[in-house]
Design a protein around this motif. Structure first.
Motif, PDB file in Angstrom:
ATOM      1  N   ASP A  69       0.815  -1.223   0.000  1.00 37.83           N
ATOM      2  CA  ASP A  69       0.000   0.000   0.000  1.00 37.83           C
ATOM      3  C   ASP A  69       0.848   1.274   0.000  1.00 37.83           C
ATOM      4  N   PRO A  70       1.546   1.581  -1.113  1.00 38.05           N
ATOM      5  CA  PRO A  70       2.432   2.761  -1.148  1.00 38.05           C
ATOM      6  C   PRO A  70       1.682   4.066  -0.935  1.00 38.05           C
ATOM      7  N   LYS A  71       2.276   4.952  -0.157  1.00 35.62           N
ATOM      8  CA  LYS A  71       1.650   6.221   0.211  1.00 35.62           C
ATOM      9  C   LYS A  71       2.189   7.369  -0.648  1.00 35.62           C
ATOM     10  N   ASP A  72       1.424   8.460  -0.694  1.00 32.33           N
ATOM     11  CA  ASP A  72       1.825   9.645  -1.446  1.00 32.33           C
ATOM     12  C   ASP A  72       3.234  10.087  -1.040  1.00 32.33           C
ATOM     13  N   GLY A  73       4.037  10.401  -2.052  1.00 31.44           N
ATOM     14  CA  GLY A  73       5.374  10.928  -1.792  1.00 31.44           C
ATOM     15  C   GLY A  73       6.440   9.893  -1.533  1.00 31.44           C
ATOM     16  N   TRP A  74       6.068   8.623  -1.461  1.00 31.80           N
ATOM     17  CA  TRP A  74       7.069   7.587  -1.215  1.00 31.80           C
ATOM     18  C   TRP A  74       8.071   7.507  -2.361  1.00 31.80           C
ATOM     19  N   ASN A  75       9.313   7.229  -2.012  1.00 32.05           N
ATOM     20  CA  ASN A  75      10.340   6.867  -2.988  1.00 32.05           C
ATOM     21  C   ASN A  75      10.331   5.349  -3.133  1.00 32.05           C
ATOM     22  N   VAL A  76      10.064   4.873  -4.337  1.00 33.70           N
ATOM     23  CA  VAL A  76       9.884   3.441  -4.573  1.00 33.70           C
ATOM     24  C   VAL A  76      10.896   2.965  -5.613  1.00 33.70           C
ATOM     25  N   LEU A  77      11.566   1.860  -5.320  1.00 34.70           N
ATOM     26  CA  LEU A  77      12.558   1.272  -6.225  1.00 34.70           C
ATOM     27  C   LEU A  77      12.128  -0.117  -6.654  1.00 34.70           C
ATOM     28  N   GLU A  78      12.159  -0.352  -7.965  1.00 36.46           N
ATOM     29  CA  GLU A  78      11.989  -1.692  -8.546  1.00 36.46           C
ATOM     30  C   GLU A  78      13.258  -1.975  -9.316  1.00 36.46           C
ATOM     31  N   PHE A  79      14.136  -2.831  -8.771  1.00 34.63           N
ATOM     32  CA  PHE A  79      15.483  -2.917  -9.346  1.00 34.63           C
ATOM     33  C   PHE A  79      15.670  -4.027 -10.378  1.00 34.63           C
ATOM     34  N   SER A  80      14.596  -4.649 -10.816  1.00 36.43           N
ATOM     35  CA  SER A  80      14.659  -5.516 -12.004  1.00 36.43           C
ATOM     36  C   SER A  80      13.304  -5.397 -12.693  1.00 36.43           C
ATOM     37  N   CYS A  81      13.028  -4.209 -13.214  1.00 36.85           N
ATOM     38  CA  CYS A  81      11.652  -3.835 -13.564  1.00 36.85           C
ATOM     39  C   CYS A  81      11.140  -4.460 -14.851  1.00 36.85           C
ATOM     40  N   GLY A  82      12.018  -5.067 -15.667  1.00 40.08           N
ATOM     41  CA  GLY A  82      11.537  -5.668 -16.907  1.00 40.08           C
ATOM     42  C   GLY A  82      10.785  -4.659 -17.743  1.00 40.08           C
ATOM     43  N   CYS A  83       9.676  -5.119 -18.331  1.00 38.93           N
ATOM     44  CA  CYS A  83       8.829  -4.227 -19.122  1.00 38.93           C
ATOM     45  C   CYS A  83       7.951  -3.345 -18.243  1.00 38.93           C
ATOM     46  N   GLY A  84       7.838  -3.681 -16.963  1.00 39.59           N
ATOM     47  CA  GLY A  84       7.091  -2.807 -16.072  1.00 39.59           C
ATOM     48  C   GLY A  84       5.901  -3.427 -15.379  1.00 39.59           C
ATOM     49  N   ALA A  85       5.926  -4.730 -15.099  1.00 38.32           N
ATOM     50  CA  ALA A  85       4.783  -5.377 -14.446  1.00 38.32           C
ATOM     51  C   ALA A  85       4.487  -4.737 -13.088  1.00 38.32           C
ATOM     52  N   PHE A  86       5.511  -4.553 -12.261  1.00 34.14           N
ATOM     53  CA  PHE A  86       5.305  -3.905 -10.967  1.00 34.14           C
ATOM     54  C   PHE A  86       5.068  -2.406 -11.131  1.00 34.14           C
ATOM     55  N   LEU A  87       5.713  -1.794 -12.112  1.00 29.92           N
ATOM     56  CA  LEU A  87       5.487  -0.367 -12.350  1.00 29.92           C
ATOM     57  C   LEU A  87       4.017  -0.113 -12.659  1.00 29.92           C
ATOM     58  N   ASN A  88       3.421  -0.999 -13.431  1.00 31.49           N
ATOM     59  CA  ASN A  88       2.013  -0.858 -13.781  1.00 31.49           C
ATOM     60  C   ASN A  88       1.124  -0.956 -12.543  1.00 31.49           C
ATOM     61  N   ALA A  89       1.377  -1.982 -11.716  1.00 31.46           N
ATOM     62  CA  ALA A  89       0.571  -2.160 -10.503  1.00 31.46           C
ATOM     63  C   ALA A  89       0.760  -0.994  -9.542  1.00 31.46           C
ATOM     64  N   LEU A  90       1.982  -0.493  -9.434  1.00 32.61           N
ATOM     65  CA  LEU A  90       2.261   0.616  -8.526  1.00 32.61           C
ATOM     66  C   LEU A  90       1.567   1.900  -8.960  1.00 32.61           C
ATOM     67  N   THR A  91       1.640   2.223 -10.253  1.00 32.88           N
ATOM     68  CA  THR A  91       1.022   3.462 -10.732  1.00 32.88           C
ATOM     69  C   THR A  91      -0.491   3.382 -10.684  1.00 32.88           C
ATOM     70  N   GLN A  92      -1.056   2.185 -10.850  1.00 30.79           N
ATOM     71  CA  GLN A  92      -2.505   2.028 -10.720  1.00 30.79           C
ATOM     72  C   GLN A  92      -2.937   2.212  -9.264  1.00 30.79           C
ATOM     73  N   LYS A  93      -2.096   1.776  -8.337  1.00 29.30           N
ATOM     74  CA  LYS A  93      -2.425   1.887  -6.913  1.00 29.30           C
ATOM     75  C   LYS A  93      -2.271   3.316  -6.419  1.00 29.30           C
ATOM     76  N   ASN A  94      -1.193   3.978  -6.828  1.00 26.37           N
ATOM     77  CA  ASN A  94      -0.936   5.346  -6.373  1.00 26.37           C
ATOM     78  C   ASN A  94      -0.002   6.026  -7.369  1.00 26.37           C
ATOM     79  N   SER A  95      -0.505   7.002  -8.078  1.00 26.32           N
ATOM     80  CA  SER A  95       0.290   7.707  -9.081  1.00 26.32           C
ATOM     81  C   SER A  95       1.140   8.816  -8.462  1.00 26.32           C
ATOM     82  N   ASN A  96       0.968   9.072  -7.163  1.00 27.81           N
ATOM     83  CA  ASN A  96       1.704  10.152  -6.492  1.00 27.81           C
ATOM     84  C   ASN A  96       2.910   9.628  -5.728  1.00 27.81           C
TER      85      ASN A  96
END
Length: 298
Positions: A69-96
């Motif tokens: 449950d990432p909160k607004d303003g968090w610094n988030v690292l995905e260090f083997s992001c591939g095409c962006g599977a986790f990036l997609n889930a993260l931005t859908q959950k919280n774009s801030n």
């Protein structure tokens, strides 16, 4: 993986490469970007099958992002992001959030950059960036490559395999109170040669929980490796949490069987509900002095 799914996998590779070529000539349309996002989902991205890299199905990325449950303003690292599977889930959950992804493959990093332009996508070997990100992150979340023999300097306890280095890097990149959520091979939790790493982890972190995943989880990526999700929180300096509760769960159904056939059954929703029932009690121990609470026996 059966022939039909393998054919779909390769067709997706061809179409993704076609869109990448188009992106060199003009800006992609929204429809093309959405297509690019879905081409790799569950079928392994743009690289041939490798024993060390397993792309994460959407049901798992969404589940894990919900858990942290990432909160607004968090610094988030995905260090083997591939095409962006986790990036997609993260931005859908919280774009801030302030999102950084690192990816070794040029093609995959290019796709992630096209699909998630607000994220800071770095093309390179994540293990080379430990010093740059150490102590800066609120969340590190990933399904890192594992099983690759690796030797690196400037690491305290990691030895032999890539997953050990990624685990140590994740913890060291966190701020105090930051959360790490990784998918790891189950051997790291029990093998004798990883005992020093586990000891180091418990010294640095409060261990939040483990969710065991079934072997069919990564069927569509072409493997049946047994894995588990690990959740931990970096300790606050000088703070002891006492005998806090730890969450443990076994996921037996993930939505398809060991041949990739849909089952209509998935345990992840129930596991998420059970975790959030426990979480307030767990948070109370981790955010306050242990002397205010009674010890829980399990």
């Amino acid at each position: 993986m059966n022939r039909r799914l393998a054919r779909k996998w390769y067709d997706g590779i061809d179409r993704a490469k076609e869109i990448l070529d188009i992106s060199k000539e003009r800006d992609l349309t929204l429809e093309e970007i959405e297509e690019l996002k879905t081409l790799h989902t569950g079928y392994g991205g743009l690289t041939s099958f490798k024993s060390d890299q397993f792309f994460t199905p959407e049901v798992v990325t969404s589940f894990l992002v919900d858990m942290v449950d990432p909160k607004d303003g968090w610094n988030v690292l995905e260090f083997s992001c591939g095409c962006g599977a986790f990036l997609n889930a993260l931005t859908q959950k919280n774009s801030n959030i302030n999102l950084t992804g690192i990816e070794l493959s040029y093609d995959l990093a290019q796709i992630a950059s096209l699909c998630y332009p607000k994220a800071n996508i770095i093309r390179g070997d994540a293990l080379d960036y430990l010093a740059e990100f150490e102590g800066r992150m609120n969340l590190v979340i990933s399904n890192p490559p594992f099983g690759m023999p690796t030797v690196r300097k400037n690491f305290e306890v990691a030895r032999r395999a890539s997953e050990q280095y990624f685990l140590e890097m994740a913890v060291r990149c966190l701020k105090p109170g930051g959360v790490v959520a990784l998918i790891l091979p189950e051997g790291i939790f029990c093998n004798s040669h990883t005992k020093p790493l586990r000891k180091w982890l418990m010294e640095k972190c409060y261990y939040l929980g483990t969710i065991s995943l079934p072997i069919q989880t990564f069927y569509f990526a072409g493997t049946g490796v047994k894995t588990s999700i690990m959740l931990a929180k970096k300790k606050y300096p000088g703070h002891e949490a006492g005998n806090y509760p730890v969450f443990m769960a076994i996921c037996e159904e993930v939505g398809w069987d060991n041949r990739g056939k849909p089952t209509g059954k998935c345990d992840l929703d129930k596991i998420r509900e059970a975790y959030f029932e426990l979480k307030p009690e767990q948070d109370a121990y981790l955010e306050n002095s242990k002397t205010e609470f009674d010890v829980i026996n399990f």
